[in-house]
Write a protein that holds these residues in place. Structure first.
Motif, mmCIF file in Angstrom:
data_model
loop_
_atom_site.group_PDB
_atom_site.id
_atom_site.type_symbol
_atom_site.label_atom_id
_atom_site.label_comp_id
_atom_site.label_asym_id
_atom_site.label_seq_id
_atom_site.Cartn_x
_atom_site.Cartn_y
_atom_site.Cartn_z
ATOM 1 N N ARG A 85 0.825 -1.206 0.000
ATOM 2 C CA ARG A 85 0.000 0.000 0.000
ATOM 3 C C ARG A 85 0.859 1.257 0.000
ATOM 4 N NH1 ARG A 85 -5.151 -1.130 4.106
ATOM 5 N NH2 ARG A 85 -5.994 -2.906 2.929
ATOM 6 N N LEU A 86 1.913 1.240 0.809
ATOM 7 C CA LEU A 86 2.779 2.415 0.893
ATOM 8 C C LEU A 86 3.625 2.578 -0.360
ATOM 9 C CD1 LEU A 86 3.771 2.033 4.644
ATOM 10 C CD2 LEU A 86 2.385 3.856 3.664
ATOM 11 N N ASP A 87 3.965 1.458 -1.032
ATOM 12 C CA ASP A 87 4.649 1.549 -2.322
ATOM 13 C C ASP A 87 3.796 2.332 -3.313
ATOM 14 O OD1 ASP A 87 6.861 0.136 -1.523
ATOM 15 O OD2 ASP A 87 6.181 -1.786 -2.330
ATOM 16 N N HIS A 88 2.501 1.992 -3.375
ATOM 17 C CA HIS A 88 1.598 2.680 -4.301
ATOM 18 C C HIS A 88 1.459 4.149 -3.924
ATOM 19 C CE1 HIS A 88 0.319 -0.728 -6.681
ATOM 20 N NE2 HIS A 88 0.058 -1.438 -5.585
ATOM 21 N N LEU A 89 1.328 4.427 -2.624
ATOM 22 C CA LEU A 89 1.188 5.813 -2.181
ATOM 23 C C LEU A 89 2.440 6.615 -2.505
ATOM 24 C CD1 LEU A 89 -0.516 7.907 -0.654
ATOM 25 C CD2 LEU A 89 0.567 7.133 1.460
ATOM 26 N N ARG A 90 3.583 5.980 -2.343
ATOM 27 C CA ARG A 90 4.850 6.669 -2.599
ATOM 28 C C ARG A 90 4.994 7.047 -4.071
ATOM 29 N NH1 ARG A 90 10.765 4.564 -0.437
ATOM 30 N NH2 ARG A 90 11.946 6.430 -0.996
ATOM 31 N N CYS A 91 4.380 6.259 -4.953
ATOM 32 C CA CYS A 91 4.517 6.499 -6.389
ATOM 33 C C CYS A 91 3.502 7.503 -6.930
ATOM 34 C CB CYS A 91 4.363 5.179 -7.147
ATOM 35 S SG CYS A 91 5.711 4.009 -6.853
#
Length: 294
Positions: free
Chosen positions: A158-164
């Motif tokens: 989830r945080l990977d997607h948010l970071r991108c």
């Protein structure tokens, strides 16, 4: 919510911890009172503790809100008494009042810092488990797989997607540090640890840790930076997560006094921080907001 897989303490658990800390501090303060005062204070404080724990056990939103307000009010009374008697109270007694005033928020922050992992922690757990899968030491990543923390894989994703994402800023009502990137190499120069960053100015801290919550005693959030396009005119900036501010709207676990925990606290934040209110109005009228986890 968005951070539920992080398996951090729930709001009722945090309030329970704060209530127990309050009880422990009250026992300490009783020792500084005269015999007559001690009996009266003990009765009032026991009634407060019993009322708070009963409300927490009910578990519904309204009861939890009342429990938080009761505890916050008790600290506000202590703080007002401390200020009024500062000139006449002995220094060690003043310190004891300080102990009571700060216990509520400090106990919540301590629990969040100790129990809630950061983005870097989630990715470290995921990498370790995936390496173990390659060695056939783990089965599929389920609760029974033997993973050290299956929820960490969900949070890391989830945080990977948010970071991108390419938004101007990230706003969160969480106190905790799931969005912290301080344990990651600098995205711009690759320095690791961040203390060795060679950028100008150096990125020795991520936005979550170097920013200020609205109620911070240390500084004011850079509201303009959150409303305007990043460097180069790109939304969110050209440097990805390094260029995107993170605002913890209701306070940060890194700064106990910044926490907003009750309805009265929310109202005070809106009516005593004009820059924060102006920021929210500008945000809602000039920017598109994506709500995640509600």
């Amino acid at each position: 919510g968005f951070c539920r897989p992080a398996d951090g303490p729930s709001w009722p658990e945090l309030l329970n911890i704060a209530a127990k800390e309050l009880s422990a501090v009250n026992k300490t303060l009783k020792q500084a009172k005269s015999p007559g005062q001690e009996v009266e204070a003990a009765r009032d404080e026991d009634e407060l503790f019993n009322s708070v724990t009963a409300l927490i056990k009910m578990g519904d939103h309204t009861s939890l809100e009342h429990a938080a307000q009761l505890m916050e009010d008790s600290f506000d009374v202590a703080f007002a008494r401390k200020k009024k008697s500062r000139a006449t109270v002995k220094p060690h007694s003043d310190t004891q009042e300080d102990l009571r005033v700060t216990t509520l928020r400090a106990s919540i922050c301590s629990e969040l810092i100790n129990k809630v992992k950061t983005y870097s922690d989630f990715r470290r757990i995921r990498r370790k488990d995936l390496e173990a899968m390659d060695r056939s030491e783990l089965g599929p990543l389920t609760d029974e797989s033997g993973s050290s923390n299956p929820g960490a894989h969900v949070m890391a994703s989830r945080l990977d997607h948010l970071r991108c994402t390419t938004f101007t800023a990230v706003l969160t009502t969480n106190y905790s540090r799931e969005l912290c990137l301080c344990d990651d190499p600098c995205e711009k120069c690759g320095a690791f640890p961040r203390k060795a960053c060679r950028c100008s100015p150096p990125n020795t801290q991520c936005w979550l840790c170097k920013g200020f919550p609205p109620k911070s005693d240390k500084g004011c959030p850079d509201y303009l930076r959150m409303l305007r396009p990043g460097p180069g005119g790109a939304m969110g900036g050209t440097g990805g997560a390094e260029d995107r501010p993170v605002l913890q709207m209701h306070g940060s676990a890194n700064e106990p006094n910044s926490l907003v925990i009750s309805s009265e606290g929310y109202r005070q934040l809106l009516h005593t921080k004009p820059a924060y209110l102006a920021f929210l109005k500008s945000l809602m009228s000039c920017r598109t907001s994506l709500y995640i986890g509600f």
